[in-house]
Each structure stands twice: as structure tokens, then as C-alpha cells.
Scaffold this motif. Structure first.
Motif, PDB file in Angstrom:
ATOM      1  N   ALA A  14      -3.898  -1.372  -8.224  1.00 49.16           N
ATOM      2  CA  ALA A  14      -2.448  -1.730  -8.567  1.00 49.16           C
ATOM      3  C   ALA A  14      -1.740  -2.250  -7.530  1.00 49.16           C
ATOM      4  O   ALA A  14      -0.947  -3.255  -7.670  1.00 49.16           O
ATOM      5  N   ALA A  15      -1.659  -1.825  -6.274  1.00 48.48           N
ATOM      6  CA  ALA A  15      -1.078  -2.211  -5.121  1.00 48.48           C
ATOM      7  C   ALA A  15      -1.256  -3.469  -4.695  1.00 48.48           C
ATOM      8  O   ALA A  15      -0.707  -4.329  -4.284  1.00 48.48           O
ATOM      9  N   ASP A  16      -2.598  -3.649  -4.844  1.00 51.81           N
ATOM     10  CA  ASP A  16      -3.222  -5.141  -4.354  1.00 51.81           C
ATOM     11  C   ASP A  16      -2.868  -6.276  -5.580  1.00 51.81           C
ATOM     12  O   ASP A  16      -2.584  -7.229  -5.161  1.00 51.81           O
ATOM     13  N   ALA A  17      -2.681  -5.766  -6.740  1.00 51.58           N
ATOM     14  CA  ALA A  17      -2.287  -6.754  -7.877  1.00 51.58           C
ATOM     15  C   ALA A  17      -0.660  -7.118  -7.396  1.00 51.58           C
ATOM     16  O   ALA A  17      -0.421  -8.097  -7.483  1.00 51.58           O
ATOM     17  N   VAL A  41      13.122 -10.606  -9.193  1.00 53.04           N
ATOM     18  CA  VAL A  41      12.086  -9.830  -9.860  1.00 53.04           C
ATOM     19  C   VAL A  41      12.900  -8.271 -10.038  1.00 53.04           C
ATOM     20  O   VAL A  41      13.740  -8.206  -9.378  1.00 53.04           O
ATOM     21  N   THR A  42      12.250  -7.708 -10.963  1.00 54.94           N
ATOM     22  CA  THR A  42      12.320  -6.526 -10.936  1.00 54.94           C
ATOM     23  C   THR A  42      11.239  -5.428 -10.565  1.00 54.94           C
ATOM     24  O   THR A  42      10.333  -5.882 -11.406  1.00 54.94           O
ATOM     25  N   VAL A  43      11.463  -4.455  -9.807  1.00 55.96           N
ATOM     26  CA  VAL A  43      10.395  -3.763  -9.558  1.00 55.96           C
ATOM     27  C   VAL A  43      10.596  -2.358 -10.352  1.00 55.96           C
ATOM     28  O   VAL A  43      11.624  -1.823  -9.935  1.00 55.96           O
ATOM     29  N   LEU A  69       7.648   0.930  -1.376  1.00 54.45           N
ATOM     30  CA  LEU A  69       6.152   1.145  -1.281  1.00 54.45           C
ATOM     31  C   LEU A  69       5.524   0.480  -2.127  1.00 54.45           C
ATOM     32  O   LEU A  69       5.563   0.859  -3.612  1.00 54.45           O
ATOM     33  N   LEU A  70       4.351  -0.230  -1.971  1.00 56.12           N
ATOM     34  CA  LEU A  70       3.725  -1.067  -2.885  1.00 56.12           C
ATOM     35  C   LEU A  70       2.677  -0.050  -3.959  1.00 56.12           C
ATOM     36  O   LEU A  70       2.758  -0.367  -4.931  1.00 56.12           O
ATOM     37  N   PRO A  71       2.352   0.956  -3.169  1.00 51.55           N
ATOM     38  CA  PRO A  71       1.535   2.021  -4.232  1.00 51.55           C
ATOM     39  C   PRO A  71       2.549   2.627  -5.292  1.00 51.55           C
ATOM     40  O   PRO A  71       1.997   3.040  -6.280  1.00 51.55           O
ATOM     41  N   GLY A  72       3.799   2.635  -5.046  1.00 49.32           N
ATOM     42  CA  GLY A  72       4.621   3.325  -5.783  1.00 49.32           C
ATOM     43  C   GLY A  72       5.153   2.484  -6.966  1.00 49.32           C
ATOM     44  O   GLY A  72       5.861   2.823  -8.080  1.00 49.32           O
ATOM     45  N   ILE A  73       4.793   1.152  -7.032  1.00 45.24           N
ATOM     46  CA  ILE A  73       5.018   0.283  -7.957  1.00 45.24           C
ATOM     47  C   ILE A  73       4.389   0.390  -9.280  1.00 45.24           C
ATOM     48  O   ILE A  73       2.987   0.484  -9.195  1.00 45.24           O
TER      49      ILE A  73
END
Length: 80
Positions: free
Chosen positions: A3-6, A21-23, A67-71
Motif C-alpha cells: 500500500a505504501a508503494d501505491a 489531497v487529503t491523506v 509516514l507512507l506506511p501509515g496511510i
């Protein structure tokens, strides 16, 4: 692909632009802004909450490091 890669691929196309954007994060929190920096090495994205106008003005607004993995999801808003 994780998911972090996406999210990295999606957000990298928006880096340095004015597209808002909204994260959406794990736990229900959401942060809105524009992508001012994407650091693949540290796995973080930096959002500027009120990025408009000159570079000097942009950095006076709140900046969030995510942090990307937390998205959990990303919403790309229509240009106004």
C-alpha cells in the motif's frame, strides 16, 4: 506492491504542484494539503496545509510530515 508503494506512486506525480489531497491515516485522522516533498528513502510525505502563492508564503502555513506506511487512503481533490 505494498500500500505504501501505491501511495508513493500516486503522491510522487503530485509533488511540487498545487493539487490538493487529503491523506487518511490509520485511526481515522485525515490531513489535507499539497505535496511539497516526497522522501522515498525515509518513507515520508510532507504536506503543506495552505500552499498557495510564492514559496515564502507556502512555508508560513502548517506543514505535516506523514509516514507512507501509515496511510490508509488518499483523496485527490478537483482543481478549483
Amino acid at each position: 506492491m505494498t500500500a505504501a508503494d501505491a501511495w508513493t506512486d500516486l503522491l510522487s506525480g503530485l509533488e511540487g504542484g498545487q493539487q490538493r489531497v487529503t491523506v487518511h491515516l490509520a485511526g481515522g485522522q485525515s490531513l489535507k494539503g499539497v505535496v511539497v516533498e516526497l522522501d522515498r528513502t525515509r518513507q515520508v510525505v510532507v504536506l503543506d496545509e495552505y500552499a498557495h502563492g510564492s514559496a515564502a508564503a507556502r512555508h508560513e502555513s502548517p506543514v505535516h510530515t506523514v509516514l507512507l506506511p501509515g496511510i490508509q487512503a488518499v483523496t485527490v481533490h478537483k482543481q478549483e
